[in-house]
Design an enzyme around this catalytic site. Structure first.
Site, PDB file in Angstrom:
ATOM      1  N   ILE A 168       3.946  -7.003   3.069  1.00 17.97           N
ATOM      2  CA  ILE A 168       3.026  -8.114   2.818  1.00 17.97           C
ATOM      3  C   ILE A 168       2.247  -7.905   1.533  1.00 17.97           C
ATOM      4  O   ILE A 168       1.410  -8.713   1.170  1.00 17.97           O
ATOM      5  CB  ILE A 168       2.059  -8.326   4.007  1.00 17.97           C
ATOM      6  N   GLY A 169       2.501  -6.815   0.859  1.00 19.42           N
ATOM      7  CA  GLY A 169       1.806  -6.598  -0.406  1.00 19.42           C
ATOM      8  C   GLY A 169       2.410  -5.418  -1.139  1.00 19.42           C
ATOM      9  O   GLY A 169       2.933  -4.499  -0.518  1.00 19.42           O
ATOM     10  N   GLY A 188       1.696  -2.856  -4.628  1.00 22.06           N
ATOM     11  CA  GLY A 188       0.768  -2.528  -5.707  1.00 22.06           C
ATOM     12  C   GLY A 188       1.210  -1.257  -6.386  1.00 22.06           C
ATOM     13  O   GLY A 188       2.265  -0.704  -6.068  1.00 22.06           O
ATOM     14  N   PHE A 245       0.264   1.606  -6.094  1.00 25.19           N
ATOM     15  CA  PHE A 245       0.309   2.769  -5.213  1.00 25.19           C
ATOM     16  C   PHE A 245       1.526   2.766  -4.304  1.00 25.19           C
ATOM     17  O   PHE A 245       1.845   3.754  -3.709  1.00 25.19           O
ATOM     18  CB  PHE A 245      -0.917   2.753  -4.325  1.00 25.19           C
ATOM     19  N   LYS A 267       3.532   0.212  -1.167  1.00 27.03           N
ATOM     20  CA  LYS A 267       3.657  -1.063  -0.448  1.00 27.03           C
ATOM     21  C   LYS A 267       2.736  -1.157   0.760  1.00 27.03           C
ATOM     22  O   LYS A 267       2.337  -0.146   1.322  1.00 27.03           O
ATOM     23  CB  LYS A 267       5.100  -1.217   0.028  1.00 27.03           C
ATOM     24  N   VAL A 268       2.451  -2.384   1.129  1.00 26.49           N
ATOM     25  CA  VAL A 268       1.697  -2.628   2.363  1.00 26.49           C
ATOM     26  C   VAL A 268       2.618  -3.365   3.331  1.00 26.49           C
ATOM     27  O   VAL A 268       3.245  -4.357   2.966  1.00 26.49           O
ATOM     28  CB  VAL A 268       0.467  -3.522   2.114  1.00 26.49           C
ATOM     29  N   LYS A 308      -0.460   0.884   4.771  1.00 24.44           N
ATOM     30  CA  LYS A 308      -0.283   1.103   3.343  1.00 24.44           C
ATOM     31  C   LYS A 308       0.384   2.443   3.139  1.00 24.44           C
ATOM     32  O   LYS A 308      -0.085   3.456   3.643  1.00 24.44           O
ATOM     33  CB  LYS A 308      -1.650   1.142   2.636  1.00 24.44           C
ATOM     34  N   ASP A 322     -14.187  -2.575  -7.128  1.00 21.55           N
ATOM     35  CA  ASP A 322     -13.179  -3.611  -7.349  1.00 21.55           C
ATOM     36  C   ASP A 322     -13.464  -4.816  -6.457  1.00 21.55           C
ATOM     37  O   ASP A 322     -12.619  -5.259  -5.696  1.00 21.55           O
ATOM     38  CB  ASP A 322     -11.778  -3.041  -7.100  1.00 21.55           C
TER      39      ASP A 322
END
Ligand SMILES: *[C@@H]1O[C@H](CO)[C@@H](O)[C@H](O)[C@H]1NC(C)=O
Ligand SMILES: *[C@@H]1O[C@H](CO)[C@@H](O)[C@H](O)[C@H]1NC(C)=O
Ligand SMILES: *[C@@H]1O[C@H](CO)[C@@H](O)[C@H](O)[C@H]1NC(C)=O
Ligand SMILES: *[C@@H]1O[C@H](CO)[C@@H](O)[C@H](O)[C@H]1NC(C)=O
Ligand SMILES: *[C@@H]1O[C@H](CO)[C@@H](O)[C@H](O)[C@H]1NC(C)=O
Ligand SMILES: *[C@@H]1O[C@H](CO)[C@@H](O)[C@H](O)[C@H]1NC(C)=O
Ligand SMILES: *[C@@H]1O[C@H](CO)[C@@H](O)[C@H](O)[C@H]1NC(C)=O
Ligand SMILES: *[C@@H]1O[C@H](CO)[C@@H](O)[C@H](O)[C@H]1NC(C)=O
Ligand SMILES: *[C@@H]1O[C@H](CO)[C@@H](O)[C@H](O)[C@H]1NC(C)=O
Ligand SMILES: *[C@@H]1O[C@H](CO)[C@@H](O)[C@H](O)[C@H]1NC(C)=O
Ligand SMILES: *[C@@H]1O[C@H](CO)[C@@H](O)[C@H](O)[C@H]1NC(C)=O
Ligand SMILES: *[C@@H]1O[C@H](CO)[C@@H](O)[C@H](O)[C@H]1NC(C)=O
Length: 856
Positions: free
Chosen positions: A530-531, A533, A535, A537-538, A552, A648
């Site tokens: 679902i995401g 980045g 770093f 994956k999520v 994560k 952030d």
């Protein structure tokens, strides 16, 4: 600062002192002699502080000034309220005494100001000392540096109320500790002010027929709170220059109750039994009450928790003033202190005789170390015995004083700072080149400065039952796994297989096996992503046979510091708040670094604002979301033991659960606020363009005010429904922050409100909201409000929105309408529903462990 009569009053007083005249002023403290010594220690001439108060040099009061030195602080912390008196100090290498000629028979307030820093290359970390006065030990083995570090404050103010001395001479002695080589004593400011008689006998809680006569004790102010209201600076106090703080950091549990403010036409009338020196009107016109739902109220206690020193007796003063009820037996409640009934069936109207009449009650309690606990609990709960009209409770102000022990001692041990993350290597802010100390100036940044107030690291707000919610479009950064911002000497020690964080995490963070994670994500199947980045994956995953979570997983190929990972987890797993996405657990098997979070059903705030909005949020919903997010950030800044800077803040890091409750996420990127050796955290600039604090960007200077800036951008995003950066627009419009400020200057801000909601916003609400958002965007961090102030103002805006005639009119509604009023004044509707019941039931067992971890 407004030049009100108090300032004038003090200005007059000070000039009297300079002329060494003890003027006899009538109608102040019943015509007694007045003393007011306000000394800027080490200063060579008089100077005024930011509030316009005059501070005079201390030399003439020292009995041997030649044995002392004075110096300027080597760096200035941005959170210092004023250069005077903090930027200069008097330093004592040996025992030294100040002598003051005072009027006997009167109590005196003594305030000592300390700003731990470097003075002439002397590091205040070396300073351990005692302070005595009139046979009392005020401080012993005191380290201002350690205290400031533990409280994450830049400066420390210690306040004492000294009993009347028999003679007219007051000797204040500073004694450097002999246990440490190179130890010295220092002080930046001293205030000695006459005070009227405001202490009387107080009943001893737990003993039906015992009381202490507070009149005969010297006391130390531990806490002074304007409950349900805002910070009150010394200039706005009723004549004693006391500072009153916001109570919210000390609230325990998820139930915050509801704050309110009296209507403008409710006049506060001090009765003859309550002198105005007891507390200023500002304390009495705001209050915290329970909530609108009586069933819920019966199931919880409105509770505050304070860190205190054991083996002392405390005087707890409750300030009340009813402006919502007018009759006896409308609101009746029990007062508990440390789980004992201090007063059953308290009825403010019955005490005061009517509305708008202040009343205060004192109770004494002894705290020994039987419980092994250095906490003071204050709780309120409705008493239904006489069937009052409402099941509720109210509190307007609270003060906690420590009274001297039998040996005349008031000193407690230095607080213990919790282990801090390692400092970054090449901090630019080392002491000036001339210093070859190699140490960095000892300062702490903090919002909550005061009487060594221990910000309740204990008051973990619990949310209990895991929410099943979704994290979508999780952007960019997450834990600084590279440790890039703080790695310094620590080598990344990879430790395959064995899990180490669980032991030091005190069991707060659940450890997941890799097998569990693989099962929950279908062996990291990409269909569950679902995401993505930098770093890794999520995934949307499942644990415990069906609970939806966000998982994560750090990119296994990246270089990561296991140690940093663990430190971070231990820090994050201790944070629990209704408005923070909870970290459920982690997995560090096989060099994997995996974090398991709550899953948030309604995704990010951003996706509901624009970009093919799934839904159009109403203005009221948006305001509620901003308030929730502000609360989460306020907690990060002040609620935890160390200030935590998010770094952030943006609309994609504010997630929404299925009830549209806002939760701040990705504070893994955060780091704790500056520690004593740093004026601020300086790191590689991180964060997202469009939200970046310009000051941080220019100077790599990170403070919690950087979050305030970013949050200001979010507020405009919510108001205008456009991205923080939109390169497709004309040059002056690209950056939302600049565009909003420009429109504000031109007076055209209304024109850029999202047309979908424009018709819903009341003018006053808009004005309030815009005003606070603009302040958040101040170029200079010092001029930005704290998150607490932002929160307060957003709540205030909501009140305008809910009642177009403004909060005052709402508050006018009397007794029978009191509950309608509660709902309209309501600040935490969602929390009442979402957190309260959980905080009380299922979650209690779990979170009492967090709240009360053994051996802390
Ligand atoms: C202090 O008092 C002045 C004048 O009464 C008022 O304008 C100001 O807002 C007050 N400040 C605070 C922080 O309450
Ligand atoms: C406040 O003003 C309203 C009308 O403006 C009035 O009805 C109400 O009685 C007033 N309250 C007090 C306490 O004076
Ligand atoms: C009060 O809360 C209880 C329990 O949460 C709920 O059942 C009830 O409907 C609520 N009452 C009102 C008036 O909202
Ligand atoms: C508190 O007093 C008890 C009994 O006098 C003593 O045993 C204990 O060490 C004291 N605790 C502290 C922290 O001073
Ligand atoms: C009061 O009770 C709570 C739980 O009910 C407990 O956690 C806390 O330690 C108690 N406080 C004191 C001072 O006994
Ligand atoms: C409120 O606090 C008192 C005293 O600690 C305790 O006896 C009572 O059980 C508490 N009530 C609730 C509902 O937590
Ligand atoms: C309520 O107050 C009454 C009267 O003081 C007292 O006797 C009773 O114990 C209180 N009720 C509770 C539940 O504490
Ligand atoms: C406070 O100190 C005074 C003076 O040393 C002493 O007489 C008095 O007993 C002390 N108070 C207590 C509670 O011991
Ligand atoms: C003085 O304070 C320091 C730091 O809190 C502590 O480590 C030390 O044991 C104390 N020394 C004495 C003599 O109490
Ligand atoms: C601050 O600096 C001193 C001296 O370099 C050092 O001993 C101490 O550990 C440092 N404290 C922190 C919290 O980094
Ligand atoms: C982490 O390390 C990787 C590889 O060493 C690097 O590409 C990446 O930029 C680093 N991330 C951060 C946030 O510094
Ligand atoms: C928000 O969450 C609720 C409950 O899970 C769901 O019914 C609704 O469709 C969601 N709305 C959006 C826009 O995702």
């Amino acid at each position: 600062m407004n030049c009100n009569t108090q300032i004038l009053f003090w200005a007059i007083l000070c000039s009297c002192i300079i002329n060494r005249i003890y003027s006899r002023k009538n109608n102040i403290f019943s015509a007694s002699n007045l003393d007011s010594f306000v000394l800027a220690c080490g200063a060579s001439s008089s100077a005024t502080d930011a509030d316009g108060r005059n501070w005079i040099p201390d030399t003439e009061f020292l009995n041997a000034p030649e044995k002392t030195t004075s110096a300027n602080a080597q760096s200035q912390d941005p959170s210092l309220p004023s250069n005077v008196p903090y930027m200069r100090a008097r330093i004592f290498k040996s025992e030294s005494t100040y002598k003051f000629s005072i009027s006997p028979k009167e109590r005196h307030l003594i305030r000592l100001h300390f700003y731990p820093s470097f003075y002439n290359n002397m590091n205040c970390f070396d300073a351990f000392f005692s302070v005595t006065v009139g046979g009392f030990t005020l401080l012993n083995n005191f380290s201002a540096s350690i205290t400031a570090q533990a409280l994450t404050q830049a400066y420390i103010v210690k306040e004492f109320a000294l009993i009347p001395l028999k003679s007219g001479a007051l000797s204040l002695t500073f004694i450097p500790s002999t246990s440490y080589e190179d130890s010295f004593a220092f002080v930046n400011g001293i205030e000695i002010i006459s005070m009227p008689k405001i202490f009387q006998p107080a009943p001893f809680v737990g003993f039906s027929d015992m009381s202490i006569n507070a009149e005969y004790y010297t006391m130390q102010t531990m806490y002074r709170l304007n409950v349900g209201g805002q910070f009150i600076p010394g200039t706005n106090d009723s004549g004693l220059v006391r500072t009153w703080y916001d109570d919210s950091p000390y609230l325990f549990g998820a139930a915050f109750g509801v704050t309110s403010k009296a209507s403008k036409n409710v006049s506060i009338e001090y009765p003859s039994t309550v002198s105005k020196y007891i507390a200023p009107v500002d304390v009495y016109i705001t209050a915290r009450t329970m909530g609108p739902n009586q069933t819920v109220n019966l199931n919880f206690n409105l509770t505050w928790v304070f860190q205190i020193d054991i083996n002392f007796t405390y005087l707890v003063r409750f300030h009340f003033c009813e402006y919502q009820m007018s009759k006896v037996n409308q609101r009746v409640f029990n007062i508990f202190i440390n789980n004992q009934t201090a007063y059953p069936a308290a009825d403010v109207i019955a005490w005061a005789g009517g509305e708008g009449v202040p009343v205060y009650k004192d109770f004494a309690i002894h705290v020994d170390d039987q419980s092994g606990d250095d906490q003071l609990w204050v709780a309120l709960h409705p008493n239904v015995t006489y069937h009052p009209e409402y099941y509720n409770a109210i509190l307007n102000g609270l003060e906690i004083f420590k009274v001297n022990d039998t040996k005349g001692n008031l000193a407690g041990p230095n607080p213990v700072p919790s282990p801090t993350p390692k400092s970054p290597e090449n901090r630019p802010f080392s002491p000036s080149k001339s210093s070859n100390h190699g140490r960095v100036v000892g300062v702490v940044l903090g919002t909550v400065a005061g009487f060594g107030l221990l910000v309740a690291g204990i008051a973990f707000f619990s949310c209990g039952r895991k929410k099943v919610v979704e994290v979508t479009s999780c952007t960019g950064s997450w834990l600084p796994l590279n440790g890039s911002s703080r790695s310094s000497g620590t080598k990344t020690s990879k430790n395959s297989g064995s899990s180490r964080f669980t032991s030091s995490g005190g069991g707060l963070c659940r450890h997941f096996s890799l097998a569990e994670i693989k099962l929950g994500t279908n062996n990291f199947d990409d269909s569950g992503v679902i995401g993505v980045g930098g770093f890794g994956k999520v995934y949307k995953g499942y644990i415990d046979g069906g609970t939806v979570v966000a998982i994560k997983r750090a990119n296994p190929s990246s270089e990561q510091g296991v140690h940093e990972f663990q430190t971070e987890i231990n820090l994050l797993s201790k944070l629990r708040h209704c408005h923070l996405v909870s970290l459920i657990g982690a997995c560090d098997e096989d060099n994997e670094m995996i974090l398991v979070y709550d899953h948030m059903a309604n995704g990010t705030l951003r996706e509901h604002l624009y970009k093919n909005s799934k839904s159009c949020l109403s203005w009221k919903q948006r305001l509620d979301i901003c308030i929730g997010a502000a609360r989460g950030l306020h907690y990060l800044h002040t609620g935890a033991k160390h200030t935590i800077i998010h770094r952030d803040v943006k609309s994609t890091n504010i997630l929404l659960d299925e009830n549209w409750v806002a939760k701040v996420s990705d504070f893994g990127l955060s780091r704790t606020g500056p520690t004593v050796n740093e004026t601020h955290v300086s790191t590689v600039v991180k964060g997202s363009f469009g939200y970046l604090d310009p000051e941080y960007f220019r100077r790599q200077k990170l403070t919690e005010k950087s979050d305030v800036y970013s949050f200001g951008v979010v507020l405009f995003e919510v108001l205008c429904s456009r991205p923080a950066l939109d390169p497709s627009l004309s040059k002056e419009q690209v950056s939302l922050a600049e565009w909003a400020l420009l429109n504000h200057q031109r007076g055209t801000l209304e024109a850029i409100i999202d047309p979908h909601i424009k018709g819903q916003i009341t003018l006053d609400c808009f004005k309030n909201f815009a005003e606070i958002a603009v302040k958040c965007l101040s170029d200079n961090g010092v001029h930005r409000p704290s998150m607490g102030t932002v929160l307060w103002n957003l709540e205030y805006s909501l009140q305008f929105q809910n009642n177009p005639n403004g909060p005052e009119v709402v508050a006018e509604q009397k007794a029978n309408d009191a509950y309608n009023m509660h709902t309209t004044l309501l600040t935490i509707e969602e929390e009442d529903e979402v957190c309260e019941e959980r905080g009380e039931h299922s979650a209690n067992a779990v979170f009492s462990q967090i709240v009360n971890p053994q051996g802390r």
